[in-house]
Design a protein around this motif. Sequence first.
Motif, PDB file in Angstrom:
ATOM      1  N   GLY A  67       7.381 -10.234  -3.573  1.00 10.69           N
ATOM      2  CA  GLY A  67       7.572  -8.783  -3.581  1.00 10.69           C
ATOM      3  C   GLY A  67       6.493  -8.061  -4.362  1.00 10.69           C
ATOM      4  O   GLY A  67       6.006  -7.007  -3.936  1.00 10.69           O
ATOM      5  N   ALA A  68       6.098  -8.634  -5.493  1.00  8.54           N
ATOM      6  CA  ALA A  68       5.044  -8.008  -6.294  1.00  8.54           C
ATOM      7  C   ALA A  68       3.721  -8.002  -5.550  1.00  8.54           C
ATOM      8  O   ALA A  68       2.990  -6.996  -5.558  1.00  8.54           O
ATOM      9  CB  ALA A  68       4.908  -8.751  -7.627  1.00  8.54           C
ATOM     10  N   ILE A  69       3.388  -9.103  -4.902  1.00 17.25           N
ATOM     11  CA  ILE A  69       2.131  -9.200  -4.146  1.00 17.25           C
ATOM     12  C   ILE A  69       2.092  -8.143  -3.043  1.00 17.25           C
ATOM     13  O   ILE A  69       1.094  -7.430  -2.862  1.00 17.25           O
ATOM     14  CB  ILE A  69       1.974 -10.610  -3.553  1.00 17.25           C
ATOM     15  N   ALA A  70       3.194  -8.026  -2.303  1.00 18.14           N
ATOM     16  CA  ALA A  70       3.251  -7.059  -1.207  1.00 18.14           C
ATOM     17  C   ALA A  70       3.252  -5.627  -1.722  1.00 18.14           C
ATOM     18  O   ALA A  70       2.588  -4.750  -1.152  1.00 18.14           O
ATOM     19  CB  ALA A  70       4.495  -7.322  -0.355  1.00 18.14           C
ATOM     20  N   LEU A  71       3.975  -5.373  -2.817  1.00 16.86           N
ATOM     21  CA  LEU A  71       4.077  -4.006  -3.339  1.00 16.86           C
ATOM     22  C   LEU A  71       2.738  -3.509  -3.871  1.00 16.86           C
ATOM     23  O   LEU A  71       2.358  -2.352  -3.636  1.00 16.86           O
ATOM     24  CB  LEU A  71       5.140  -3.955  -4.444  1.00 16.86           C
TER      25      LEU A  71
END
Length: 403
Positions: free
Chosen positions: A363-367
């Motif tokens: 999620g952090a990578i995508a966000l």
Amino acid sequence: MDQPRLIIALWQISIGIVVQILAISCWFATAAAVPSLTIEFDLGATGRTLLVAAVQAGFALGAVAVGLSRITDRLDPQLLIPVGSLATALVTLLPLLASESLALLVASRVLVGVTLSCVYPAGMRATVSWSTPRWRGLAVAGVVAALTLGTAAPHLLEATPVEDWRGVLVACSASATVAALLGLTLRTGSHAARRSSAGDVPTERSERASALTTSPLGSRQQQRIALAYIGHMWEVYGLWVWLPALLLTLPGWIGQQIGLWAFSIVGLAGAVGCVIGGVVASRYGKRVTARWSVGISATCALATPALVALPVAFALVILAVWSASAIADSPLYSAMVGDAAPPQQVGSAIATQMGLGYFLSIGAIALVAALASVVGWQYAFVVLAIGPIASFVALRKPARSQS
């Protein structure tokens, strides 16, 4: 610990560290060949994010499965690590069977994550088995330092004769094969849980059976450690994956040096941070040291919008400090779990905690990538501060067994 046993322990931990570096080089194998992959597969930001997220998802799924099935506690490291490393080497080469297939490339990345979930948690368990509680933080720091170096190593292949993605995959696969051979020499130390045998008394068998049927993160103490670890994971992979993009925003940046600086900041600074964290933890305690670490990394994350206004050298120092502090606490969570979990559950607890953390990292990578397309990379990285702030809160109350 007498001198012969100390020498054996140091040797085993050292071999384990080398094995981790060699095997984990497959993790970011495609990151070193992004220009080549972008041209051949016409990758946009979404495609590049997908390749990274695929490994994270595979590792998270594998780690949770390993944790819930108790594989790391049921099988010896000298079996699990070589098998996992060899499997990693083989699945890394899968895209070469149909080099025009993006689907096969993504599937290969998922499988790399799955197979590495048999290597990294088992390496943690082996290291814990060779270290006493006082020095466990430093010993595990060596394994996490190996993770940072192995993760960053493919960046060194940039601007070399093997920068084409096929050559990168072959080089990383060969590295994992060597790791499999070295892994055959690994053994479990005296601090591991003793296996049950026909000579065990019923009480010992029943205690072990009970430990293997309860939740790997069953105690409140373990759950707080896991929460702090998950916050740490929100930050660290968002930084590692998109650091090259952030470097390109610095004024006067020379693009040809991206690979070298990415390796230096992620790999070298990160490894130094792990070792410093382990040394400090042996003196001041694991929980306190982890809290200092996340406090520093949260401050660095919040400062990223100012990097473009600073001299490049100063900005690089801040990024190096951020990288070092962002990973310095990682080995301490595994060490704290090693202290808090029953001996029969150490490997399972570490693997389960890792799986949860790696799921969140997706999620952090995508966000960060999504925010960067709207507000720019230097502002997108601010969202990573959420993780270490959450970890800081989770670690606020001292616990005798954690420190």
